[in-house]
Design an enzyme around this catalytic site. Sequence first.
Site, PDB file in Angstrom:
ATOM      1  N   GLY A  46       1.510  15.108 -21.751  1.00  0.00           N
ATOM      2  CA  GLY A  46       2.440  16.455 -21.376  1.00  0.00           C
ATOM      3  C   GLY A  46       2.735  17.184 -22.780  1.00  0.00           C
ATOM      4  O   GLY A  46       3.294  16.517 -23.548  1.00  0.00           O
ATOM      5  N   ASN A  99      -2.062  18.781 -19.795  1.00  0.00           N
ATOM      6  CA  ASN A  99      -0.696  18.898 -18.829  1.00  0.00           C
ATOM      7  C   ASN A  99       0.437  19.577 -19.603  1.00  0.00           C
ATOM      8  O   ASN A  99       0.597  19.283 -20.782  1.00  0.00           O
ATOM      9  CB  ASN A  99      -0.194  17.347 -18.816  1.00  0.00           C
ATOM     10  CG  ASN A  99       1.133  17.095 -17.607  1.00  0.00           C
ATOM     11  OD1 ASN A  99       2.028  17.402 -18.420  1.00  0.00           O
ATOM     12  ND2 ASN A  99       0.711  16.688 -16.500  1.00  0.00           N
ATOM     13  N   ASN A 127       3.434  20.332 -15.196  1.00  0.00           N
ATOM     14  CA  ASN A 127       4.250  19.318 -14.799  1.00  0.00           C
ATOM     15  C   ASN A 127       5.672  19.704 -14.263  1.00  0.00           C
ATOM     16  O   ASN A 127       6.376  20.194 -15.341  1.00  0.00           O
ATOM     17  CB  ASN A 127       4.205  18.134 -15.908  1.00  0.00           C
ATOM     18  CG  ASN A 127       4.985  17.049 -15.835  1.00  0.00           C
ATOM     19  OD1 ASN A 127       5.681  17.053 -14.522  1.00  0.00           O
ATOM     20  ND2 ASN A 127       5.218  16.190 -16.810  1.00  0.00           N
ATOM     21  N   CYS A 130       8.339  15.600 -13.901  1.00  0.00           N
ATOM     22  CA  CYS A 130       8.579  14.575 -14.982  1.00  0.00           C
ATOM     23  C   CYS A 130      10.251  14.047 -14.508  1.00  0.00           C
ATOM     24  O   CYS A 130      11.113  14.743 -14.578  1.00  0.00           O
ATOM     25  CB  CYS A 130       8.457  14.959 -16.328  1.00  0.00           C
ATOM     26  SG  CYS A 130       9.039  13.608 -17.325  1.00  0.00           S
ATOM     27  N   LYS A 165       1.443  19.614 -10.623  1.00  0.00           N
ATOM     28  CA  LYS A 165       1.726  18.237 -10.144  1.00  0.00           C
ATOM     29  C   LYS A 165       3.023  18.084  -9.821  1.00  0.00           C
ATOM     30  O   LYS A 165       4.175  18.400 -10.376  1.00  0.00           O
ATOM     31  CB  LYS A 165       1.498  17.358 -11.738  1.00  0.00           C
ATOM     32  CG  LYS A 165       1.691  15.925 -11.355  1.00  0.00           C
ATOM     33  CD  LYS A 165       1.263  15.050 -13.012  1.00  0.00           C
ATOM     34  CE  LYS A 165       1.280  13.591 -12.542  1.00  0.00           C
ATOM     35  NZ  LYS A 165       0.868  12.987 -13.937  1.00  0.00           N
ATOM     36  N   THR A 193       5.711  10.219 -10.996  1.00  0.00           N
ATOM     37  CA  THR A 193       6.076   8.786 -10.541  1.00  0.00           C
ATOM     38  C   THR A 193       7.516   9.127  -9.848  1.00  0.00           C
ATOM     39  O   THR A 193       8.296  10.097  -9.844  1.00  0.00           O
ATOM     40  CB  THR A 193       6.633   8.249 -11.949  1.00  0.00           C
ATOM     41  OG1 THR A 193       7.480   9.121 -12.671  1.00  0.00           O
ATOM     42  CG2 THR A 193       5.480   7.742 -12.834  1.00  0.00           C
TER      43      THR A 193
END
Lengths: 302, 254
Positions: A46, A99, A127, A130, A165, A193
């Site tokens: 990232g 990313n 992203n 996160c 993402k 995650t």
Amino acid sequence: MANLNIKIGNLKFKNPVLTASGTFGYGEEFTDFIDINRLGGYIIKGTTINHREGNPYPRMVETPSGMLNAVGLQNKGVDYFIEHIYPRISQYDTNLIVNVSGANVDDYVAVCEKLNPLEHVKAIEVNISCPNVKQGGMAFGTTCAGAAQVTKAVRNAYSGTVIVKLSPNVTDITEIAKAVEAEGADSVSLINTLMGMAIDTERQKPYLSTYTGGLSGPAVRPIAVRMVWQTAKAVNIPVIGLGGIMNGRDAIEFILAGATAIEVGTANFIDPSVTMKIIDYIDEYCIRHNVSDISELIGAVK
Amino acid sequence: MDFTVVANERLHFNYSLLKMRPTNGDKLPEILPGQFVQVEVAESKNTFLRRPISINFVDYEQNIIWLLVRNAGEGTRHLIESKINDVINMIIPLGNGFSMPSSDNAKTLLIGGGVGVAPLLYFGLILKNHGIQPQFLLGARSKADILELNEFEKLGKVHISTEDGSMGEKGLVTVHSILKEKFDNIYCCGPAPMMKAVAKLAKPIGAECEVSLENMMACGLGACLCCVEKTVKGNVCVCTEGPVFNINQLTWQI
């Protein structure tokens, strides 16, 4: 050999096996173990507009069939990447994907504008998921409006392939996917995650400096497979599946659920050569199942 | 790289000395003292990641590597229960190593606490081979926890501290009388509070001091950025920039 070529947006991949951001460094860390040129693509750490030190140690704890991390997007910033890292890693015969993360929309746009002229960066993965940063990150990925806002801005700032993402920490991931599709994303990758927490009961303290972190590893795989299956049916753009893929069988599972490509993440920590084994397995699987083209398997489980 | 266990010496209820040889017969790679391996724990149900373990000793003649393993949880418990001929996968070698003293006459002390003595044995041999006479200060809770004493005695003078006084001087290593002497180079591996205390003693006497950290790791390759230590250069990975650090690189309050 089966035809493993796939396409995301206008970008062709020699096979559907990519590495997940944050688990593969800049690729260089793995050259003793694998031939990067064999990968379908690799997604590097990232990248943000400014240097970030990340969260304080401890940032990681092992959990049943997985791990929690709270790295917090440690990276040296996009200018450092372009000046020092990009020249070293741009020669591989595979798709280099960066990313991109940001604390606000302007940050995302600024990074995309700097990456846009780089010939060897073939795509960006945005992203918006996160869980380990205070500002931005997952905040954009947990509402349709936020996800759409970032996607629209990035789409205008970046002319290559845009992958968004997605976070699994939402009520309905398909709604977010549809929102980013509507703003011109070429693809969605999921799942980032899952937010989790673990406590050291003897010390009566959380293991992570940030208390919560992102759970990855095979523990999350059934959730990821379910979300990929739901999302692939909800959108018309290709879905990239990830979440606890440890071997070739797991990769096939995601493809059957509807993933056009897959990303290997945490498994790289345990077996740095695992991606090569997954590519070989997919080919062998296709032959064993009389599949001449990987596209026959994508979404075969309706 | 796969390794076959050729010996498992149970030094103590909680410690095993595993001796292993590359399964395919390949020669061991060049290993620097202070480097570590990432060991796969294949048969363990509740563990997932590899376990980082210091390299205790390298016997190039017999092509054997030694790992001194403490039972610190389920992963390491499986390792210390390894049987002869078991095959264990390891990524080897990883990290940097201890740097050599600047002069061959440097008065050199290697301080190890508990299982932290592990990397000092191989380093002691390398120092001895370079004509430097290392002294060792080994610390542990009690006599039974002093590991590999006979091996250390082959390499140099050994001083001992035990917390219960069952061997050597009573107390922590940091109050051992040998530390009243002036050393040019001090190397330390053990629990973090011990290393900080040693660093605090080393700094005012102007000794060059290196410590070996054992932050929690996932990959061991510098990819996951989990094992970071705050240094004067910012957060760096212990697995690739360390595990050995000069105390001047760290931001410890010493």
